[in-house]
Design a protein around this motif. Sequence first.
Motif, mmCIF file in Angstrom:
data_model
loop_
_atom_site.group_PDB
_atom_site.id
_atom_site.type_symbol
_atom_site.label_atom_id
_atom_site.label_comp_id
_atom_site.label_asym_id
_atom_site.label_seq_id
_atom_site.Cartn_x
_atom_site.Cartn_y
_atom_site.Cartn_z
ATOM 1 N N VAL A 27 0.825 -1.208 0.000
ATOM 2 C CA VAL A 27 0.000 0.000 0.000
ATOM 3 C C VAL A 27 0.862 1.263 0.000
ATOM 4 C CG1 VAL A 27 -0.227 0.287 2.497
ATOM 5 C CG2 VAL A 27 -2.112 0.968 1.008
ATOM 6 N N SER A 28 2.121 1.130 0.402
ATOM 7 C CA SER A 28 3.023 2.282 0.437
ATOM 8 C C SER A 28 3.766 2.477 -0.883
ATOM 9 C CB SER A 28 4.041 2.125 1.567
ATOM 10 O OG SER A 28 3.387 2.053 2.825
ATOM 11 N N ASN A 29 3.563 1.574 -1.823
ATOM 12 C CA ASN A 29 4.240 1.665 -3.126
ATOM 13 C C ASN A 29 3.470 2.640 -4.024
ATOM 14 O OD1 ASN A 29 5.396 1.311 -5.627
ATOM 15 N ND2 ASN A 29 5.468 -0.918 -5.491
ATOM 16 N N PRO A 30 4.035 3.806 -4.330
ATOM 17 C CA PRO A 30 3.305 4.807 -5.138
ATOM 18 C C PRO A 30 2.995 4.333 -6.548
ATOM 19 C CG PRO A 30 5.611 5.437 -4.877
ATOM 20 C CD PRO A 30 5.395 4.265 -3.966
ATOM 21 N N GLU A 34 -2.946 3.395 -8.395
ATOM 22 C CA GLU A 34 -4.163 3.259 -9.196
ATOM 23 C C GLU A 34 -4.938 1.986 -8.825
ATOM 24 O OE1 GLU A 34 -3.677 2.065 -13.353
ATOM 25 O OE2 GLU A 34 -1.506 1.979 -12.979
ATOM 26 N N HIS A 35 -4.282 1.087 -8.083
ATOM 27 C CA HIS A 35 -4.931 -0.148 -7.647
ATOM 28 C C HIS A 35 -5.233 -0.138 -6.147
ATOM 29 C CE1 HIS A 35 -3.971 -1.836 -11.567
ATOM 30 N NE2 HIS A 35 -2.706 -1.489 -11.387
#
Length: 214
Positions: A27-30, A34-35
């Motif tokens: 969830v911390s991966n920018p 979009e997902h």
Amino acid sequence: MADLNEDALATDADRAPKFVRKLFEMVSNPNLDEHICWTLHGDAIQIVRPSSFARDVLPLYFKHSNLRSFIRQLNMYGFRRRGKGSRVIEFYHRRFQRGNLKDIANISRNHMSPELGASGDVDPTVVSGLQQSQQKLGGIVEELTFRLTHVEQTMNAKLIPLANAVERLSFAMSRIDPMAAAAAGQHGGAMGAYGGWGPNALPAGCAMAGCSGM
């Protein structure tokens, strides 16, 4: 000092369950915003596009593409869903917040009902709703049981007279068969005595008396 703090945070994160660590990383991966991403205030996660998230993102972290299985895992770790009815799926946990690696070590798997969340974090409205649903279901079961009993009683009331009628009919037929056989025997004997009643046959007395001249 900064290095020491980072090391301490890393140690805390390492103590967190593997699922929680992967979830935080994901969830911390920018690149995946979009997902899946953090909410505006960073206090919850949002699955923005459930279909593409399950198909394209889940296999990268959890080696499967089953969204329902992923949600069950969230429930097992005390995450609660917010904003039901929206296309965006949102989950909240009071110890899972953006930038807070320290608290995720305190998240543990529990065996409570998924809707109740982690131990000590029970929503009274959810409990009340479950109790009301249970009462409604109990009333429905009671009503269906009453109706089934009534149907059985009605069917029995109709079937018993029918069975009695069939029994009486069978008895009457058993009496008719011997009487019919006896009557047939008597009729056959009478025909034999008169030599039969064919199309050219005449009574024996009539033949002897010259009835043919009549």
